[in-house]
Scaffold this motif. Structure first.
Motif, PDB file in Angstrom:
ATOM      1  N   ASN A  19      -0.820 -11.339   6.698  1.00 60.49           N
ATOM      2  CA  ASN A  19      -2.031 -12.135   6.537  1.00 60.49           C
ATOM      3  C   ASN A  19      -2.633 -12.619   7.837  1.00 60.49           C
ATOM      4  N   LEU A  20      -2.476 -11.816   8.891  1.00 63.36           N
ATOM      5  CA  LEU A  20      -3.077 -12.194  10.166  1.00 63.36           C
ATOM      6  C   LEU A  20      -4.516 -11.712  10.201  1.00 63.36           C
ATOM      7  N   LYS A  21      -5.252 -12.214  11.141  1.00 57.52           N
ATOM      8  CA  LYS A  21      -6.648 -11.792  11.290  1.00 57.52           C
ATOM      9  C   LYS A  21      -6.685 -10.333  11.758  1.00 57.52           C
ATOM     10  N   PHE A  31      12.188  -3.897  -5.481  1.00 53.69           N
ATOM     11  CA  PHE A  31      11.143  -3.245  -6.258  1.00 53.69           C
ATOM     12  C   PHE A  31       9.845  -4.033  -6.183  1.00 53.69           C
ATOM     13  N   LEU A  32       9.939  -5.343  -6.458  1.00 54.94           N
ATOM     14  CA  LEU A  32       8.718  -6.146  -6.472  1.00 54.94           C
ATOM     15  C   LEU A  32       8.087  -6.224  -5.099  1.00 54.94           C
ATOM     16  N   LEU A  33       8.943  -6.369  -4.090  1.00 54.76           N
ATOM     17  CA  LEU A  33       8.435  -6.467  -2.725  1.00 54.76           C
ATOM     18  C   LEU A  33       7.743  -5.166  -2.321  1.00 54.76           C
ATOM     19  N   GLY A  34       8.416  -4.052  -2.627  1.00 51.45           N
ATOM     20  CA  GLY A  34       7.849  -2.754  -2.272  1.00 51.45           C
ATOM     21  C   GLY A  34       6.511  -2.522  -2.954  1.00 51.45           C
ATOM     22  N   TRP A  35       6.457  -2.837  -4.209  1.00 48.35           N
ATOM     23  CA  TRP A  35       5.230  -2.626  -4.965  1.00 48.35           C
ATOM     24  C   TRP A  35       4.099  -3.477  -4.408  1.00 48.35           C
ATOM     25  N   ARG A  36       4.406  -4.727  -4.123  1.00 44.97           N
ATOM     26  CA  ARG A  36       3.406  -5.643  -3.599  1.00 44.97           C
ATOM     27  C   ARG A  36       2.864  -5.134  -2.263  1.00 44.97           C
ATOM     28  N   MET A  37       3.788  -4.737  -1.415  1.00 45.10           N
ATOM     29  CA  MET A  37       3.390  -4.281  -0.088  1.00 45.10           C
ATOM     30  C   MET A  37       2.532  -3.027  -0.196  1.00 45.10           C
ATOM     31  N   PHE A  38       2.910  -2.142  -1.102  1.00 44.59           N
ATOM     32  CA  PHE A  38       2.136  -0.934  -1.333  1.00 44.59           C
ATOM     33  C   PHE A  38       0.714  -1.307  -1.736  1.00 44.59           C
ATOM     34  N   HIS A  39       0.625  -2.217  -2.657  1.00 47.79           N
ATOM     35  CA  HIS A  39      -0.668  -2.628  -3.185  1.00 47.79           C
ATOM     36  C   HIS A  39      -1.572  -3.186  -2.092  1.00 47.79           C
ATOM     37  N   ILE A  40      -0.965  -3.988  -1.204  1.00 43.23           N
ATOM     38  CA  ILE A  40      -1.767  -4.606  -0.150  1.00 43.23           C
ATOM     39  C   ILE A  40      -2.217  -3.586   0.883  1.00 43.23           C
ATOM     40  N   THR A  41      -1.314  -2.688   1.252  1.00 44.70           N
ATOM     41  CA  THR A  41      -1.634  -1.837   2.403  1.00 44.70           C
ATOM     42  C   THR A  41      -2.275  -0.513   2.039  1.00 44.70           C
ATOM     43  N   MET A  42      -2.235  -0.114   0.784  1.00 42.94           N
ATOM     44  CA  MET A  42      -2.760   1.205   0.430  1.00 42.94           C
ATOM     45  C   MET A  42      -4.189   1.446   0.916  1.00 42.94           C
ATOM     46  N   ILE A  75       4.359   4.816   2.050  1.00 41.25           N
ATOM     47  CA  ILE A  75       3.295   4.358   2.950  1.00 41.25           C
ATOM     48  C   ILE A  75       3.580   4.783   4.386  1.00 41.25           C
ATOM     49  N   ILE A  76       4.818   4.530   4.818  1.00 41.07           N
ATOM     50  CA  ILE A  76       5.136   4.849   6.202  1.00 41.07           C
ATOM     51  C   ILE A  76       5.041   6.348   6.438  1.00 41.07           C
ATOM     52  N   ASN A  77       5.448   7.122   5.438  1.00 40.62           N
ATOM     53  CA  ASN A  77       5.420   8.574   5.585  1.00 40.62           C
ATOM     54  C   ASN A  77       4.007   9.111   5.791  1.00 40.62           C
ATOM     55  N   LEU A  78       3.039   8.430   5.179  1.00 42.79           N
ATOM     56  CA  LEU A  78       1.654   8.867   5.339  1.00 42.79           C
ATOM     57  C   LEU A  78       1.207   8.765   6.782  1.00 42.79           C
ATOM     58  N   VAL A  79       1.663   7.720   7.444  1.00 38.74           N
ATOM     59  CA  VAL A  79       1.211   7.480   8.802  1.00 38.74           C
ATOM     60  C   VAL A  79       2.122   8.166   9.821  1.00 38.74           C
ATOM     61  N   LEU A  80       3.431   8.048   9.590  1.00 37.63           N
ATOM     62  CA  LEU A  80       4.395   8.695  10.469  1.00 37.63           C
ATOM     63  C   LEU A  80       5.123   9.760   9.670  1.00 37.63           C
ATOM     64  N   ARG A  81       4.679  10.995   9.857  1.00 40.98           N
ATOM     65  CA  ARG A  81       5.211  12.040   8.998  1.00 40.98           C
ATOM     66  C   ARG A  81       6.708  12.272   9.153  1.00 40.98           C
ATOM     67  N   ASP A  82       7.316  11.726  10.177  1.00 41.98           N
ATOM     68  CA  ASP A  82       8.763  11.904  10.360  1.00 41.98           C
ATOM     69  C   ASP A  82       9.570  11.317   9.219  1.00 41.98           C
ATOM     70  N   ILE A  94      -0.225   1.309  11.775  1.00 48.13           N
ATOM     71  CA  ILE A  94       0.912   0.396  11.619  1.00 48.13           C
ATOM     72  C   ILE A  94       0.480  -1.022  11.952  1.00 48.13           C
ATOM     73  N   GLU A  95      -0.321  -1.162  13.008  1.00 45.17           N
ATOM     74  CA  GLU A  95      -0.779  -2.504  13.373  1.00 45.17           C
ATOM     75  C   GLU A  95      -1.569  -3.129  12.226  1.00 45.17           C
ATOM     76  N   ASP A  96      -2.451  -2.315  11.620  1.00 43.21           N
ATOM     77  CA  ASP A  96      -3.260  -2.842  10.527  1.00 43.21           C
ATOM     78  C   ASP A  96      -2.404  -3.245   9.342  1.00 43.21           C
ATOM     79  N   ILE A  97      -1.400  -2.424   9.026  1.00 42.13           N
ATOM     80  CA  ILE A  97      -0.518  -2.771   7.895  1.00 42.13           C
ATOM     81  C   ILE A  97       0.170  -4.094   8.176  1.00 42.13           C
ATOM     82  N   ALA A  98       0.688  -4.210   9.406  1.00 40.98           N
ATOM     83  CA  ALA A  98       1.409  -5.439   9.742  1.00 40.98           C
ATOM     84  C   ALA A  98       0.491  -6.652   9.606  1.00 40.98           C
TER      85      ALA A  98
END
Lengths: 257, 412
Positions: free
Chosen positions: B37-39, A239-250, A162-169, B28-32
């Motif tokens: 679970n912030l607005k 693993f679970l945390l990473g997967w969950r976070m991926f799911h939420i932010t994708m 996820i981070i790589n998509l936004v920050l290519r570094d 990044i702000e949006d992900i955070a």
């Protein structure tokens, strides 16, 4: 979340086959490239060890076996992590234009690392035969530890993808860290016993898993049983945390890629 | 939501960021915010952000096809991606009943090194088909794409037409409840496009809903039941495709025209695209006779349209030909003709009067292009004025459409 994974298992398999088919289609040496770099590294270190250029201490198994095996396990971890980190970036317009579970891309990235590991077992087994080394029965438990290694790499890989998509570094950062990382775990040297160096045995989350595989291979008693148990839990957690976070932010990230 | 409505879009908006670095930081702000679970800041515009889609609403029913037209950058693709579930709207709600299939990126997941056969499996898997489904439909797919001969060749050797055919063919096998198509039918030869349109018609009969984005007005008029015009993210018009497309074409013509021909300059010189200055003949003026020196005028279908062309000649000569063409706003030629100027009439100043008879041109915007040739048999250009005049024709007759009144004689 789990539903998505189950329904996309065919896709994951298909993507793995695709990567596998493409990889060496236009090359001559083919799969040799999967194992050559590590063999060269180990050969160099063996040479240096034998001629006492570095004094690394005694390993329980013959040095070559220790080094070759440890490097293979390390590459499983590193290859998996890098593959996952780059999986979304490499998928290009797939991420921004088609709606399908993107987890499939990350999961399928481990296929490559796993396959490479299998291929690397060939020189490893050859070295076993050469030295007349017979792995003890406890080696059958090694796959469990390897699963833990994979889970840890996948979990971290989800975050990094996820981070790589936004920050290519990020892709480059991970590559660099892994290059140094190889020396921060008892791969080309046996687990140190003296302070402060034995910090690498417990500060590096990968080390306990690696050391466990070394112990199991040699048929020794586990050096760090409690730490190992902790690491199992930690890798599952990551693993679970990473997967969950991926799911939420994708969804959010598809817009920015 | 009634059973009939498959897509419901209510006051949907989406914003994007102009600057790349800002965009990454906002990401990044949006992900955070999501993770903790912030607005979210969806409702306002942060610095450098703009609304790509602004307050759009519409419904699509079973068996209906909605067309979305607009300039590049109007927000069409963004809207489609929201319908497809790739983007989340920042404001408003989208409700979709049933599986959504998209023809947005034809050949998604195609790897150039793999053969067509292997890519069918990859692409099919990405679109959600199981191996068994693909196995069953494999022959159909290859047949529709007309690629039997090349299916085992690596895709990197395919022409762009073959690529599109294969991609479309795979996606056409899906039977989703809703189909979204984004300008993919522009590539491909006529025969293939007809095949695609046929497939779409069949699907419509099977009562799916289609959302169709295109720049090809005839296609939109052909297949869509209603159309939406998007301008800079706003939904400015919604209605029958005929009407919307014509309005859009007219507006585009006028905008482009104004852009290329700034008023204030002498329009004769600004519309000159070719001039042979040594030959000694030139068109000095062209205008609508009853509108006194204007280059643009409004008429009704019933009116006659008188046009005057003035030519100046500075040498003694035997042979001049004038040619005139009438075109639509889309630059389609309606009627172009050449006329020889009889040598008795060749003097220093030549006056030409032309009348377009009444009841010939139907509603729309049309342009006049005229020029002088050295002779009736294509002796070479001397002076050419492109789109020197344009006229806007209004028509009250609700029962006819098109460009030219063919004046058919009907007996019932």
């Amino acid at each position: 979340m789990e539903q998505e994974l189950i329904s996309s298992k065919e896709l994951i398999w298909r993507l793995m086959i695709r990567d596998f088919s493409v990889r060496y289609r236009q090359s001559i040496l083919g799969y040799i490239w999967a194992i050559l770099p590590q063999i060269v590294t180990v050969a160099i270190f063996t040479f240096l060890a034998r001629h006492r250029v570095f004094d690394m201490g005694e390993t329980t198994m013959p040095y070559v076996i220790h080094a070759l095996w440890s490097v293979s396990v390390w590459q499983l971890f590193a290859g998996c992590l890098i593959g996952c980190t780059n999986s979304l970036v490499n998928a290009g317009s797939l991420v921004t234009k088609i709606n399908f579970p993107k987890e499939a891309l990350v999961f399928s990235a481990i296929g490559q690392a796993l396959l490479d590991f299998m291929i690397r077992l060939i020189p490893v087994i050859s070295v076993f035969i050469w030295y007349g080394f017979v792995p003890s029965w406890s080696s059958l438990l090694i796959p469990f530890v390897l699963v833990s290694v994979l889970l840890m790499a996948l979990g971290a890989g989800f975050f990094m993808a996820i981070i790589n998509l936004v920050l290519r570094d990020m892709g480059n950062v991970i590559s660099m860290i892994l290059t140094f990382g190889m020396f921060l775990a008892p791969i080309v040297y046996p687990p140190p016993v003296s302070e402060p160096f034995n910090m690498v045995n417990y500060l590096n989350p990968f080390s306990p898993l690696l050391i466990a595989t070394q112990n199991l291979l040699a048929g020794q008693e586990l050096m760090q049983p409690q730490l190992l148990a902790v690491m199992f839990a930690v890798s599952l957690g990551i693993f679970l945390l990473g997967w969950r976070m991926f799911h939420i932010t994708m969804p959010r990230i598809a817009e920015r890629a | 939501m009634s059973d009939d409505v498959l897509i419901k879009v209510e006051n949907v908006s989406k914003k994007f960021c102009k600057s790349l670095k800002q965009s990454m930081l906002y990401g990044i702000e949006d992900i955070a915010r999501d993770a903790l679970n912030l607005k979210t800041t969806s409702n306002e515009l942060r610095k450098d952000e703009f609304w790509a889609v602004d307050d759009v609403s519409f419904e699509v029913r079973r068996g209906e096809c909605l067309g979305i037209i607009g300039r590049n950058g109007a927000g069409k693709s963004t809207l489609l991606k929201m319908l497809n579930g790739i983007f989340m709207p920042d404001k408003g709600k989208i409700t979709v009943k049933g599986k959504v299939g998209a023809l947005i990126e034809v050949g998604a997941g195609f790897h150039p090194m793999l053969t067509g056969r292997e890519n069918i499996y990859v692409n099919g898997a990405i679109l959600g088909m199981s191996k068994k489904e693909i196995d069953n439909k494999f022959d159909e797919i290859v047949e529709f794409a007309e690629l039997e001969e090349f299916i085992d060749m690596p895709v990197k050797h395919y022409s762009s037409g073959m690529y599109v055919r294969l991609g479309f063919s795979i996606a056409a096998q899906l039977k989703p409840a809703i189909l979204i198509i984004d300008e993919v039918l522009a590539v491909g030869d006529r025969r293939f496009r007809l095949k695609c349109l046929n497939t779409l018609q069949h699907r419509l009969q099977e009562k799916i809903a289609i959302v169709f984005v295109s720049h090809d007005m005839p296609q939109v008029i052909n297949i869509c039941d209603k159309a939406i015009l998007l301008e800079k993210g706003h939904e400015t018009k919604i209605g029958l495709p005929q009407q919307i497309c014509q309005d859009y074409d007219t507006k585009e013509f006028l905008d482009t025209f104004e852009g290329l021909n700034p008023s204030g300059e002498n329009y004769i010189s600004s519309s000159t695209t070719f001039k042979d200055v040594v030959y000694g003949v030139e068109i000095t003026n062209v205008y609508f006779k009853d509108k006194e020196n204007e280059r643009s005028a409004e008429y009704r279908t019933e009116n006659e349209i008188p046009i005057k062309i003035k030519i100046k000649n500075s040498k003694k000569r035997e042979d001049i030909a004038v040619w005139i063409s009438i075109r639509t706003a889309n630059d389609i030629l309606i009627h172009g003709f050449r006329k020889k100027i009889n040598k008795n009439y060749i003097s220093n100043i030549i006056d030409i009067d032309m009348v377009i008879p009444s009841n010939t041109l139907l509603k729309g915007v049309y342009t006049i292009t005229c020029g002088i040739h050295k002779g009736i048999n294509w002796g070479g250009r001397v002076h050419q004025l492109d789109q020197v005049l344009y006229m806007r024709i209004k028509n009250n007759d609700k029962f006819c459409d098109g460009i030219v009144n063919v004046k058919p004689i009907i007996n019932i």
